[in-house]
Scaffold this motif. Structure first.
Motif, mmCIF file in Angstrom:
data_model
loop_
_atom_site.group_PDB
_atom_site.id
_atom_site.type_symbol
_atom_site.label_atom_id
_atom_site.label_comp_id
_atom_site.label_asym_id
_atom_site.label_seq_id
_atom_site.Cartn_x
_atom_site.Cartn_y
_atom_site.Cartn_z
ATOM 1 N N ARG A 42 -7.188 8.183 21.260
ATOM 2 C CA ARG A 42 -7.252 6.975 20.438
ATOM 3 C C ARG A 42 -7.262 7.356 18.960
ATOM 4 O O ARG A 42 -6.542 6.783 18.152
ATOM 5 N N TRP A 43 -8.107 8.317 18.605
ATOM 6 C CA TRP A 43 -8.202 8.781 17.217
ATOM 7 C C TRP A 43 -6.845 9.289 16.741
ATOM 8 O O TRP A 43 -6.387 8.949 15.655
ATOM 9 N N ALA A 44 -6.181 10.114 17.566
ATOM 10 C CA ALA A 44 -4.896 10.702 17.186
ATOM 11 C C ALA A 44 -3.842 9.609 16.960
ATOM 12 O O ALA A 44 -3.078 9.668 15.988
ATOM 13 N N LEU A 45 -3.798 8.606 17.839
ATOM 14 C CA LEU A 45 -2.821 7.537 17.702
ATOM 15 C C LEU A 45 -3.087 6.696 16.457
ATOM 16 O O LEU A 45 -2.162 6.382 15.696
ATOM 17 N N VAL A 46 -4.329 6.347 16.194
ATOM 18 C CA VAL A 46 -4.670 5.563 15.006
ATOM 19 C C VAL A 46 -4.314 6.338 13.746
ATOM 20 O O VAL A 46 -3.699 5.801 12.813
ATOM 21 N N CYS A 47 -4.684 7.618 13.695
ATOM 22 C CA CYS A 47 -4.374 8.437 12.512
ATOM 23 C C CYS A 47 -2.864 8.584 12.312
ATOM 24 O O CYS A 47 -2.373 8.479 11.183
ATOM 25 N N ALA A 48 -2.130 8.806 13.400
ATOM 26 C CA ALA A 48 -0.671 8.939 13.294
ATOM 27 C C ALA A 48 -0.038 7.632 12.821
ATOM 28 O O ALA A 48 0.854 7.640 11.961
ATOM 29 N N ALA A 49 -0.504 6.508 13.360
ATOM 30 C CA ALA A 49 0.057 5.210 12.973
ATOM 31 C C ALA A 49 -0.214 4.916 11.494
ATOM 32 O O ALA A 49 0.679 4.458 10.765
ATOM 33 N N ILE A 50 -1.425 5.185 11.036
ATOM 34 C CA ILE A 50 -1.749 4.918 9.635
ATOM 35 C C ILE A 50 -1.029 5.911 8.729
ATOM 36 O O ILE A 50 -0.616 5.556 7.624
ATOM 37 N N SER A 51 -0.829 7.139 9.194
ATOM 38 C CA SER A 51 -0.039 8.109 8.419
ATOM 39 C C SER A 51 1.372 7.581 8.196
ATOM 40 O O SER A 51 1.917 7.646 7.082
ATOM 41 N N GLU A 52 1.984 7.043 9.251
ATOM 42 C CA GLU A 52 3.343 6.501 9.131
ATOM 43 C C GLU A 52 3.379 5.263 8.249
ATOM 44 O O GLU A 52 4.319 5.085 7.467
ATOM 45 N N LEU A 53 2.366 4.410 8.343
ATOM 46 C CA LEU A 53 2.281 3.262 7.448
ATOM 47 C C LEU A 53 2.182 3.735 6.002
ATOM 48 O O LEU A 53 2.869 3.223 5.119
ATOM 49 N N GLY A 54 1.358 4.733 5.760
ATOM 50 C CA GLY A 54 1.222 5.290 4.411
ATOM 51 C C GLY A 54 2.527 5.872 3.897
ATOM 52 O O GLY A 54 2.891 5.692 2.733
ATOM 53 N N ARG A 55 3.248 6.554 4.767
ATOM 54 C CA ARG A 55 4.547 7.121 4.387
ATOM 55 C C ARG A 55 5.522 5.997 4.013
ATOM 56 O O ARG A 55 6.224 6.085 3.006
ATOM 57 N N ALA A 56 5.529 4.930 4.810
ATOM 58 C CA ALA A 56 6.426 3.799 4.529
ATOM 59 C C ALA A 56 6.039 3.090 3.232
ATOM 60 O O ALA A 56 6.902 2.669 2.462
ATOM 61 N N ARG A 57 4.739 2.929 2.991
ATOM 62 C CA ARG A 57 4.271 2.215 1.803
ATOM 63 C C ARG A 57 4.427 3.020 0.514
ATOM 64 O O ARG A 57 4.614 2.448 -0.550
ATOM 65 N N THR A 58 4.310 4.357 0.621
ATOM 66 C CA THR A 58 4.265 5.189 -0.590
ATOM 67 C C THR A 58 5.485 6.065 -0.803
ATOM 68 O O THR A 58 5.721 6.515 -1.917
ATOM 69 N N GLY A 59 6.229 6.364 0.263
ATOM 70 C CA GLY A 59 7.323 7.326 0.163
ATOM 71 C C GLY A 59 6.829 8.761 0.165
ATOM 72 O O GLY A 59 7.620 9.696 0.011
ATOM 73 N N LEU A 60 5.524 8.964 0.363
ATOM 74 C CA LEU A 60 4.927 10.300 0.367
ATOM 75 C C LEU A 60 4.666 10.756 1.803
ATOM 76 O O LEU A 60 4.416 9.927 2.682
ATOM 77 N N PRO A 61 4.685 12.057 2.060
ATOM 78 C CA PRO A 61 4.368 12.566 3.393
ATOM 79 C C PRO A 61 2.856 12.543 3.633
ATOM 80 O O PRO A 61 2.152 13.531 3.459
ATOM 81 N N ILE A 62 2.358 11.392 4.043
ATOM 82 C CA ILE A 62 0.918 11.174 4.196
ATOM 83 C C ILE A 62 0.406 11.809 5.486
ATOM 84 O O ILE A 62 0.983 11.624 6.555
ATOM 85 N N ASP A 63 -0.690 12.544 5.375
ATOM 86 C CA ASP A 63 -1.457 13.023 6.531
ATOM 87 C C ASP A 63 -2.795 12.301 6.448
ATOM 88 O O ASP A 63 -3.675 12.691 5.688
ATOM 89 N N PHE A 64 -2.926 11.215 7.206
ATOM 90 C CA PHE A 64 -4.121 10.371 7.174
ATOM 91 C C PHE A 64 -5.010 10.718 8.352
ATOM 92 O O PHE A 64 -4.538 10.810 9.483
#
Length: 123
Positions: free
Chosen positions: A73-95
């Motif tokens: 669950r933790w891994a999926l939430v972190c991966a999903a928010i990382s991808e949202l961050g990448r889409a919102r910022t254009g940066l390679p986010i590791d959340f």
């Protein structure tokens, strides 16, 4: 905040993303890792430190902050928010979401810059 690692206007997008995270979780995330220290970085590490009781309520199966023992669950939430961050910022986010006590114990000596802080100026 020292924005040397991320620069402008990327920092504006990162702060806007951080405010979305705060609206969802009630806590601001932090810029940590190499992007918090300088201009040479592979990814942009963003960490959300939750009080231990809030973290444990969200991820009751999570046992260890060390890689290799991930809660699905933790891994999926972190991966999903990382991808949202990448889409919102254009940066390679590791959340990643961290339990505050674990973050302080394992990474307390590192650089942390609070993201999403808004300053209002009055004339």
């Amino acid at each position: 905040m020292n924005a040397a690692g991320v620069g402008m206007p990327a920092l504006l997008h990162l702060d806007a993303f951080a405010r979305e995270v705060e609206q969802a979780f009630g806590h601001l995330p932090y810029l940590v890792g190499s992007a918090a220290r300088g201009k040479v970085w592979r990814d942009v590490d963003v960490r959300l430190m939750l009080p231990d009781d809030e973290f444990d309520a969200l991820f009751p199966q999570f046992k260890s902050p060390r890689p290799g023992r991930l809660d699905n669950r933790w891994a999926l939430v972190c991966a999903a928010i990382s991808e949202l961050g990448r889409a919102r910022t254009g940066l390679p986010i590791d959340f990643q979401i961290q339990r505050t006590s674990d973050a302080n114990e394992h990474y307390g000596g590192g650089v942390r810059h609070a993201l999403g802080l808004s300053l209002s100026w009055t004339a």
